[in-house]
Enzyme design. Structure first.
Site, mmCIF file in Angstrom:
data_model
loop_
_atom_site.group_PDB
_atom_site.id
_atom_site.type_symbol
_atom_site.label_atom_id
_atom_site.label_comp_id
_atom_site.label_asym_id
_atom_site.label_seq_id
_atom_site.Cartn_x
_atom_site.Cartn_y
_atom_site.Cartn_z
ATOM 1 N N GLY A 10 0.817 -1.220 0.000
ATOM 2 C CA GLY A 10 0.000 0.000 0.000
ATOM 3 C C GLY A 10 0.844 1.262 0.000
ATOM 4 O O GLY A 10 2.063 1.229 -0.152
ATOM 5 N N ASP A 58 -3.500 -13.681 2.301
ATOM 6 C CA ASP A 58 -4.337 -13.058 3.319
ATOM 7 C C ASP A 58 -3.579 -13.141 4.634
ATOM 8 O O ASP A 58 -3.292 -14.249 5.118
ATOM 9 C CB ASP A 58 -5.668 -13.828 3.413
ATOM 10 N N LYS A 84 -8.743 0.495 5.773
ATOM 11 C CA LYS A 84 -8.515 1.806 6.408
ATOM 12 C C LYS A 84 -9.507 2.893 6.002
ATOM 13 O O LYS A 84 -9.291 4.079 6.264
ATOM 14 C CB LYS A 84 -7.107 2.282 6.097
ATOM 15 N N SER A 124 -2.738 4.973 14.840
ATOM 16 C CA SER A 124 -3.255 6.237 14.298
ATOM 17 C C SER A 124 -3.617 7.199 15.408
ATOM 18 O O SER A 124 -4.071 6.788 16.478
ATOM 19 C CB SER A 124 -4.503 5.942 13.459
ATOM 20 N N TYR A 149 -13.281 1.646 12.100
ATOM 21 C CA TYR A 149 -11.861 1.675 11.684
ATOM 22 C C TYR A 149 -10.998 2.141 12.850
ATOM 23 O O TYR A 149 -10.023 1.517 13.244
ATOM 24 C CB TYR A 149 -11.666 2.615 10.487
ATOM 25 N N LYS A 153 -7.990 0.191 15.393
ATOM 26 C CA LYS A 153 -6.636 0.652 15.759
ATOM 27 C C LYS A 153 -6.492 0.622 17.286
ATOM 28 O O LYS A 153 -5.499 0.140 17.827
ATOM 29 C CB LYS A 153 -6.400 2.090 15.252
ATOM 30 N N TYR A 177 0.309 7.385 13.746
ATOM 31 C CA TYR A 177 0.477 8.291 12.607
ATOM 32 C C TYR A 177 -0.469 9.474 12.747
ATOM 33 O O TYR A 177 -1.600 9.308 13.195
ATOM 34 C CB TYR A 177 0.086 7.628 11.299
ATOM 35 N N PHE A 178 -0.040 10.601 12.222
ATOM 36 C CA PHE A 178 -0.960 11.720 12.082
ATOM 37 C C PHE A 178 -1.456 11.733 10.637
ATOM 38 O O PHE A 178 -2.094 10.729 10.235
ATOM 39 C CB PHE A 178 -0.293 13.005 12.628
ATOM 40 N N ASN A 199 -9.670 11.376 1.891
ATOM 41 C CA ASN A 199 -8.736 12.311 2.530
ATOM 42 C C ASN A 199 -8.414 13.497 1.612
ATOM 43 O O ASN A 199 -8.467 13.400 0.387
ATOM 44 C CB ASN A 199 -7.439 11.583 2.917
#
Ligand code: WQD
Length: 338
Positions: A10, A58, A84, A124, A149, A153, A177-178, A199
């Site tokens: 990704g 998977d 995500k 996140s 989601y 996390k 993460y930001f 996003n």
């Protein structure tokens, strides 16, 4: 010895693969290509001149993971393997809980069987919830998430923390993460969301290349200096380097550790749009729309812990993010599919 990037095909995984390869590690990628393309893995090899062992599996499948671990000598796992999309998670909660928790449990189970002691998890800032003040510190309590989601996390952090408590030799670094944006300077890898981008940054780059007519700014009446939402945008290459710094830390420090990966700086939507236009010499048409449910007025990190523990801090500027992201999109107007 190699590093396994679970979900590594990704946006963040491929950029992280490049930095691990550049740092001299061997890299193995396991990905089911649900939200990524194998072409991206080939471009990682092209950028670095090094080969990557790619397993299209998977990550919930323990037997597939056992085969991988028996064929490869894995010293650490970096875990990106999760769905995500915030909106999709509201529509499909069971799929999100089953997949996003299943990958974590499968990885920890097989890691234990093969004596692999280090996991770096893609967490996140969303786990801070809505009630913590900015800047966000790792010592703050996790909050209420606003979608499945985010809860996955939150729950994955707890699963890894509990696994570390049960196994004193296990090390779990939970990187919060930001807002990762931008692309590798080559323009060969970048963000390629499926459908309409959720996003802002990929939406802006798609407007910039004419794939979308205009941006909708979700509210300009927040209690912020210019009324638009403020976020901690971080260059994806800086984020990737944070993962490379996390592995040697994990090897030396058993137990679970939460670390923010942000710049420590807040940027508003208007500042983002204006910077993007100035740096790239393009116009981003926009309209002001309604606030998006669940959005916070402000979210940005205190980034001191990453500097102290990992010797890492973000180096790239918002201008770098805008320039690199636009280059990726102009060279790949339809992402990897084009
Ligand atoms: C940023 C700002 C919007 C789109 C999300 C996830 C989070 C993390 C990062 C994975 C906000 C505004 C957005 C648009 C807009 N992902 N905006 N128009 O919501 O901070 O975080 O991505 O971990 O979990 O929730 O990022 O880019 O969606 O929004 O005005 O079309 O841009 O209101 O102020 P967000 P975002």
């Amino acid at each position: 010895m190699a590093v396994l990037l679970a979900g590594g095909a990704g946006f963040i995984g491929t950029h992280t693969a490049v930095e691990f390869l550049n740092a001299g590690y061997d890299v193995v990628i396991a990905d089911n290509l649900y939200n990524s393309k194998s072409a991206a893995v080939r471009r990682v090899e092209e950028i670095t001149g090094r080969s990557v062992a790619f397993y299209e599996i998977d990550v919930c499948d323990k037997d597939a993971l056992r085969k991988l671990f028996s064929e490869q000598s894995i010293e650490a796992v970096v875990h990106f393997a999760g769905m995500k999309a915030v909106g999709e998670s509201v529509a499909k909660p069971l799929q999100y809980y089953s997949n996003n928790l299943g990958t974590t449990i499968a990885l920890l189970t097989v890691m234990k069987e093969f004596g692999c002691r280090c996991i770096v998890f893609s967490s996140s800032a969303t786990v801070y919830g809505k009630s913590n003040p900015v800047p966000l510190f790792e010592t703050m309590p996790r909050g209420e998430c606003t979608n499945p989601y985010g809860w996955t996390k939150w729950m994955n952090e707890q699963i890894i923390m509990d696994a570390c408590t049960a196994d004193p030799e296990l090390s779990g670094v939970l990187l919060r993460y930001f807002n990762p944006i931008g692309a590798h300077e080559s323009g060969r890898i970048g963000e390629d969301p499926q459908g309409i981008p959720n996003n802002i940054f990929p939406f802006i780059t798609q407007v910039a290349v004419g794939r979308r007519p205009q941006l909708t700014i979700f509210g300009d009446d927040y209690d912020t200096p210019d009324g638009t939402g403020i976020r901690d945008y971080i260059h994806v290459v800086d984020l990737a380097k944070g993962h490379v710094a996390a592995v040697p830390y994990a090897k030396k420090h058993p137990g679970a550790k939460v670390i923010n990966i942000g710049t420590g700086k807040g940027t508003s939507v208007f500042e983002m749009v204006n910077t993007f236009e100035r740096v790239n010499g393009v116009k981003i048409p926009y309209v002001i729309g309604e606030r998006r449910p669940g959005d916070l007025p402000e979210s940005y990190a205190n980034a001191d812990e990453a500097e102290k523990l990992l010797g890492w801090h973000a180096e790239k500027t918002l201008e770098d993010m805008c320039r690199d992201g636009y280059r990726w999109q102009t060279l790949n107007p339809m992402g990897y599919g084009g």
